[in-house]
Design a protein around this motif. Structure first.
Motif, PDB file in Angstrom:
ATOM      1  N   THR A 191       0.827  -1.210   0.000  1.00 55.48           N
ATOM      2  CA  THR A 191       0.000   0.000   0.000  1.00 55.48           C
ATOM      3  C   THR A 191       0.858   1.256   0.000  1.00 55.48           C
ATOM      4  N   ALA A 192       1.858   1.303   0.861  1.00 55.06           N
ATOM      5  CA  ALA A 192       2.726   2.482   0.952  1.00 55.06           C
ATOM      6  C   ALA A 192       3.539   2.666  -0.330  1.00 55.06           C
ATOM      7  N   ALA A 193       4.049   1.581  -0.905  1.00 55.78           N
ATOM      8  CA  ALA A 193       4.831   1.675  -2.139  1.00 55.78           C
ATOM      9  C   ALA A 193       3.953   2.179  -3.287  1.00 55.78           C
ATOM     10  N   GLU A 194       2.711   1.714  -3.356  1.00 51.92           N
ATOM     11  CA  GLU A 194       1.779   2.186  -4.389  1.00 51.92           C
ATOM     12  C   GLU A 194       1.464   3.669  -4.186  1.00 51.92           C
ATOM     13  N   PHE A 195       1.301   4.083  -2.957  1.00 55.36           N
ATOM     14  CA  PHE A 195       1.040   5.489  -2.649  1.00 55.36           C
ATOM     15  C   PHE A 195       2.217   6.358  -3.115  1.00 55.36           C
ATOM     16  N   VAL A 196       3.427   5.931  -2.808  1.00 55.04           N
ATOM     17  CA  VAL A 196       4.625   6.674  -3.220  1.00 55.04           C
ATOM     18  C   VAL A 196       4.711   6.710  -4.741  1.00 55.04           C
ATOM     19  N   ARG A 197       4.453   5.583  -5.400  1.00 54.85           N
ATOM     20  CA  ARG A 197       4.512   5.519  -6.862  1.00 54.85           C
ATOM     21  C   ARG A 197       3.506   6.480  -7.495  1.00 54.85           C
ATOM     22  N   ARG A 198       2.292   6.510  -6.984  1.00 50.93           N
ATOM     23  CA  ARG A 198       1.278   7.428  -7.518  1.00 50.93           C
ATOM     24  C   ARG A 198       1.663   8.888  -7.302  1.00 50.93           C
ATOM     25  N   HIS A 199       2.234   9.179  -6.146  1.00 54.86           N
ATOM     26  CA  HIS A 199       2.683  10.544  -5.877  1.00 54.86           C
ATOM     27  C   HIS A 199       3.782  10.945  -6.869  1.00 54.86           C
ATOM     28  N   GLU A 200       4.719  10.038  -7.123  1.00 58.19           N
ATOM     29  CA  GLU A 200       5.793  10.317  -8.078  1.00 58.19           C
ATOM     30  C   GLU A 200       5.240  10.518  -9.490  1.00 58.19           C
ATOM     31  N   GLN A 201       4.244   9.715  -9.876  1.00 53.62           N
ATOM     32  CA  GLN A 201       3.626   9.869 -11.197  1.00 53.62           C
ATOM     33  C   GLN A 201       2.910  11.215 -11.311  1.00 53.62           C
ATOM     34  N   GLN A 202       2.236  11.611 -10.253  1.00 52.12           N
ATOM     35  CA  GLN A 202       1.542  12.897 -10.255  1.00 52.12           C
ATOM     36  C   GLN A 202       2.542  14.047 -10.360  1.00 52.12           C
ATOM     37  N   LEU A 203       3.635  13.963  -9.635  1.00 54.85           N
ATOM     38  CA  LEU A 203       4.669  14.986  -9.708  1.00 54.85           C
ATOM     39  C   LEU A 203       5.264  15.049 -11.114  1.00 54.85           C
ATOM     40  N   GLU A 204       5.550  13.890 -11.694  1.00 60.56           N
ATOM     41  CA  GLU A 204       6.092  13.834 -13.059  1.00 60.56           C
ATOM     42  C   GLU A 204       5.123  14.485 -14.040  1.00 60.56           C
ATOM     43  N   ALA A 205       3.833  14.208 -13.903  1.00 59.28           N
ATOM     44  CA  ALA A 205       2.829  14.794 -14.802  1.00 59.28           C
ATOM     45  C   ALA A 205       2.747  16.310 -14.626  1.00 59.28           C
ATOM     46  N   THR A 206       2.972  16.800 -13.439  1.00 59.43           N
ATOM     47  CA  THR A 206       2.948  18.237 -13.180  1.00 59.43           C
ATOM     48  C   THR A 206       4.185  18.925 -13.768  1.00 59.43           C
ATOM     49  N   LEU A 207       5.326  18.269 -13.670  1.00 58.94           N
ATOM     50  CA  LEU A 207       6.582  18.869 -14.117  1.00 58.94           C
ATOM     51  C   LEU A 207       6.833  18.723 -15.621  1.00 58.94           C
ATOM     52  N   HIS A 208       6.172  17.772 -16.259  1.00 56.76           N
ATOM     53  CA  HIS A 208       6.391  17.513 -17.682  1.00 56.76           C
ATOM     54  C   HIS A 208       5.036  17.359 -18.372  1.00 56.76           C
ATOM     55  N   GLN A 209       4.543  18.475 -18.905  1.00 52.06           N
ATOM     56  CA  GLN A 209       3.237  18.489 -19.548  1.00 52.06           C
ATOM     57  C   GLN A 209       3.404  18.591 -21.058  1.00 52.06           C
ATOM     58  N   HIS A 210       2.398  18.117 -21.783  1.00 49.91           N
ATOM     59  CA  HIS A 210       2.417  18.274 -23.233  1.00 49.91           C
ATOM     60  C   HIS A 210       0.993  18.240 -23.780  1.00 49.91           C
ATOM     61  N   LEU A 211       0.849  18.841 -24.944  1.00 52.71           N
ATOM     62  CA  LEU A 211      -0.392  18.727 -25.696  1.00 52.71           C
ATOM     63  C   LEU A 211      -0.077  18.897 -27.164  1.00 52.71           C
ATOM     64  N   ASP A 212      -0.957  18.364 -28.004  1.00 51.16           N
ATOM     65  CA  ASP A 212      -0.783  18.457 -29.447  1.00 51.16           C
ATOM     66  C   ASP A 212      -1.792  19.448 -30.007  1.00 51.16           C
ATOM     67  N   ILE A 213      -1.317  20.266 -30.954  1.00 46.30           N
ATOM     68  CA  ILE A 213      -2.188  21.228 -31.620  1.00 46.30           C
ATOM     69  C   ILE A 213      -2.001  21.093 -33.129  1.00 46.30           C
ATOM     70  N   SER A 214      -2.965  21.594 -33.872  1.00 46.78           N
ATOM     71  CA  SER A 214      -2.844  21.658 -35.325  1.00 46.78           C
ATOM     72  C   SER A 214      -2.268  23.015 -35.682  1.00 46.78           C
ATOM     73  N   HIS A 215      -1.260  23.002 -36.560  1.00 48.85           N
ATOM     74  CA  HIS A 215      -0.654  24.265 -36.989  1.00 48.85           C
ATOM     75  C   HIS A 215      -0.040  24.062 -38.371  1.00 48.85           C
ATOM     76  N   ALA A 216      -0.335  24.956 -39.268  1.00 48.85           N
ATOM     77  CA  ALA A 216       0.219  24.945 -40.624  1.00 48.85           C
ATOM     78  C   ALA A 216       0.032  23.591 -41.303  1.00 48.85           C
ATOM     79  N   GLY A 217      -1.151  23.014 -41.104  1.00 49.16           N
ATOM     80  CA  GLY A 217      -1.478  21.754 -41.765  1.00 49.16           C
ATOM     81  C   GLY A 217      -0.860  20.522 -41.143  1.00 49.16           C
ATOM     82  N   GLY A 218      -0.268  20.631 -39.983  1.00 51.86           N
ATOM     83  CA  GLY A 218       0.337  19.465 -39.329  1.00 51.86           C
ATOM     84  C   GLY A 218       0.107  19.482 -37.828  1.00 51.86           C
ATOM     85  N   ARG A 219       0.574  18.437 -37.180  1.00 50.80           N
ATOM     86  CA  ARG A 219       0.473  18.325 -35.727  1.00 50.80           C
ATOM     87  C   ARG A 219       1.754  18.843 -35.098  1.00 50.80           C
ATOM     88  N   VAL A 220       1.580  19.614 -34.064  1.00 52.06           N
ATOM     89  CA  VAL A 220       2.717  20.159 -33.325  1.00 52.06           C
ATOM     90  C   VAL A 220       2.543  19.772 -31.864  1.00 52.06           C
TER      91      VAL A 220
END
Length: 164
Positions: A78-107
């Protein structure tokens, strides 16, 4: 080496209220909020528990139930899973991305934050599907990456001066 063998140099302890093994310490403590008991799970090498949760009362309804092998294994999972989820949440906060359409392609627009305690920084970057960098800009670590902002940056030609 698997998770079970990753242990530490710490001595194994298997007591009624203190159990140390497999890289973790479980300590049964008096619950400060009521008359019950709690268990604090602390990874080896850490001074603060990663997880504190309720613990079962013993048959006398006064003292805590003693720790045992099965309970300890469950607590570690339980504790290891809690730590893993916290680390995943932190990673998602520190490294974000999204894709957009621009000039006829994906960016792909990415925001990478370095949360340094003294001088946090963040870099906004736009790349093509082939990995070619279209633009890069330093932004505030508090910058919110949204589709509207990414599209506005693209419309401005990925110019570093217009991000903000």
């Amino acid at each position: 080496m698997d998770d079970f063998e990753s242990g530490s140099d710490q001595e194994t302890i298997r007591g009624a209220r203190l159990w140390r093994d497999n890289g973790w310490t479980a300590r049964v403590i008096k619950n400060e909020d009521d008359d019950g008991w709690a268990v604090a799970m602390t990874p080896d090498g850490q001074s603060e528990p990663a997880l504190v949760g309720p613990w079962t009362m013993g048959r006398d309804k006064k003292n805590p139930k003693p720790l045992d092998t099965a309970a300890f294994i469950t607590l570690v999972k339980t504790a290891a899973e809690f730590v893993r989820r916290h680390e995943q949440q932190l990673e998602a906060t520190l490294h974000q991305h999204l894709d957009i359409s621009h000039a006829g392609g994906r960016v792909r627009v990415t925001l990478d934050i370095d949360p340094d305690d003294e001088r946090p920084t963040a870099i906004l970057r736009a790349t093509t599907a082939a990995g070619d960098v279209l633009g890069s800009a330093s932004v505030s670590p508090g910058f919110k990456l949204t589709r509207v902002r990414a599209n506005a940056w693209a419309e401005a030609g990925f110019c570093a001066d217009v991000v903000g």
